[in-house]
Design a protein around this motif. Structure first.
Motif, mmCIF file in Angstrom:
data_model
loop_
_atom_site.group_PDB
_atom_site.id
_atom_site.type_symbol
_atom_site.label_atom_id
_atom_site.label_comp_id
_atom_site.label_asym_id
_atom_site.label_seq_id
_atom_site.Cartn_x
_atom_site.Cartn_y
_atom_site.Cartn_z
ATOM 1 N N GLU A 70 -2.614 -7.484 -6.153
ATOM 2 C CA GLU A 70 -3.650 -7.152 -5.175
ATOM 3 C C GLU A 70 -4.108 -8.432 -4.497
ATOM 4 O OE1 GLU A 70 -8.061 -5.060 -4.778
ATOM 5 O OE2 GLU A 70 -6.920 -4.894 -6.658
ATOM 6 N N ASP B 18 0.856 -1.187 0.000
ATOM 7 C CA ASP B 18 0.000 0.000 0.000
ATOM 8 C C ASP B 18 0.898 1.245 0.000
ATOM 9 O OD1 ASP B 18 -2.193 -1.666 -0.053
ATOM 10 O OD2 ASP B 18 -2.525 -1.593 2.097
ATOM 11 N N PHE C 264 -1.821 -5.927 8.632
ATOM 12 C CA PHE C 264 -2.464 -6.185 7.345
ATOM 13 C C PHE C 264 -2.520 -7.687 7.045
ATOM 14 C CE2 PHE C 264 -0.802 -1.878 5.704
ATOM 15 C CZ PHE C 264 -1.950 -1.228 6.145
ATOM 16 N N HIS D 209 -5.336 -5.435 -0.195
ATOM 17 C CA HIS D 209 -4.080 -4.694 -0.121
ATOM 18 C C HIS D 209 -3.256 -4.952 -1.390
ATOM 19 C CE1 HIS D 209 -4.862 -3.617 4.035
ATOM 20 N NE2 HIS D 209 -5.211 -4.881 4.248
#
Length: 360
Positions: free
Chosen positions: A314, A258, A288, A299
């Protein structure tokens, strides 16, 4: 990821021992020497031209890769060891040499008195010995066998050294590992190095089409001339079979999660690793990721290698297509199967280079 620690017991007149960490799909030495970072060739990475003079129109063979039920890319290769029946081994470009169950080796194997013992993180213990055998590839599109016997590790016994929920270290459907890395970890050779003529020059792994995954053994202009190559450094030692080694973890990759990062570290390109793994200094597992480090859905990870690679993934939660593991520390990252789903990768054993070609 499954960690594997191995200590070899050499004959009594050789009072030495060797230890390594074998992470499922990637081998890395337990101790990273202080000068390791200085050996990275980021500043010296040189891209090859599309028509590299190092590549010739010579002999090459294709070997199909079979599907491991637990893997996101086909990574099983059939080999015959010591004139034995074909054995399906995990094809791993992140570790070196053959490790195989004893029942899969043939009659023409020379056993030594050098013992091995390994313990996996899940409690599985394997015992065996070092042997020498010819290796052949029965599924190859042309003749392909080693010109002489090479050192392999034969596993004779598997047991549970500690209570474990899943005391089984070998992936479903396989009986060992085929390490095609050129670092010579544990002294073992990439078996392709012992093939005849141009077949020993290197290989291409193309698993971008899961229905037609293969290894092209023997680099030519036809199968690798259009790749973008980056150089790696020569290793400081030779294998027990006398072959040169290369620092195939000598390329640096930079990762961004990110808006966090980038964090840069050496990268290993290992087909045996189901996940892309990397470290972000200061990252706290669970922020995360789940408790074991797998990135949760929603993410984005970007992997940058110089001007050659810019790959964004992703996370969707589907571990078969985008398994990404993030930690706070670690000496080496691993591109893993997610990378090989998107890029064909060439390993040049003569020039010390790794090349890439986008599936698109």
């Amino acid at each position: 990821m499954t960690a594997f620690r191995e200590a070899a017991e050499t004959p009594s007149d050789e009072n030495t021992a060797r230890r390594q960490t074998w992470t499922h799909g990637f081998a890395a030495t337990e101790t990273v020497k202080a000068g390791r970072a200085a050996s990275l060739l980021l500043a010296a990475c040189i891209f090859g031209t599309a028509a590299s003079p190092a590549l010739a129109d010579e002999n090459t063979v294709n070997i199909p890769l079979g599907q491991d039920a637990q893997a996101s890319i086909p990574n099983l290769i059939n080999v015959s060891i010591g004139e034995g029946k074909p054995a399906a081994l995990v094809f791993d470009t992140g570790s070196s040499g053959i490790r195989v169950m004893e029942q899969m080796v043939g009659p023409n194997v020379r056993k030594t008195d050098q013992k091995i013992r390994g313990t996996y993180a899940n409690g599985t213990v394997v015992d065996g010995y070092v042997a020498y055998a010819d290796v052949a590839f029965p599924d190859a599109s042309g003749p392909a066998r080693t010109t002489r016997p090479i050192a392999i590790e034969v596993i004779t016994h598997v047991s549970c050294g500690a209570p474990a929920a899943n005391c089984s270290a070998l992936p479903l459907g396989s009986v060992g590992y085929f390490g095609a890395d050129y670092r010579g970890e544990d002294g073992l050779s990439n078996p392709f190095q012992a093939l005849e003529g141009n077949l020993s020059s290197g290989f291409v792994v193309d698993a971008t089409d899961s229905q037609n995954a293969f290894v092209a053994v023997g680099l030519t202009r036809g199968n690798a001339g259009s790749f973008d190559f980056m150089r790696v450094g020569a290793g400081a030692r030779t294998t027990v079979d006398g072959f040169p080694t290369w620092q195939t973890d000598g390329i640096e990759a930079c990762y961004t999660l990110d808006t966090m990062g980038p964090a840069c570290q050496p990268v290993l390109f290992g087909t045996g690793s189901p996940a892309m793994t990397f470290a972000l200094p200061g990252y706290e597992v669970g922020y995360f990721t789940d408790p074991i480090g797998d990135l949760m859905p929603g993410h984005t990870v970007t992997m940058q290698i110089g001007n050659a690679i810019s790959l964004s993934l992703e996370s969707t939660g589907d571990l078969r297509t985008d398994d990404i593991v993030v930690s706070s520390s670690g000496p080496v990252s691993n591109a893993g199967m997610p990378f090989f789903q998107r890029y064909a990768v060439a390993f040049d054993a003569r020039e010390g280079r790794i090349g890439f070609q986008d599936a698109d």
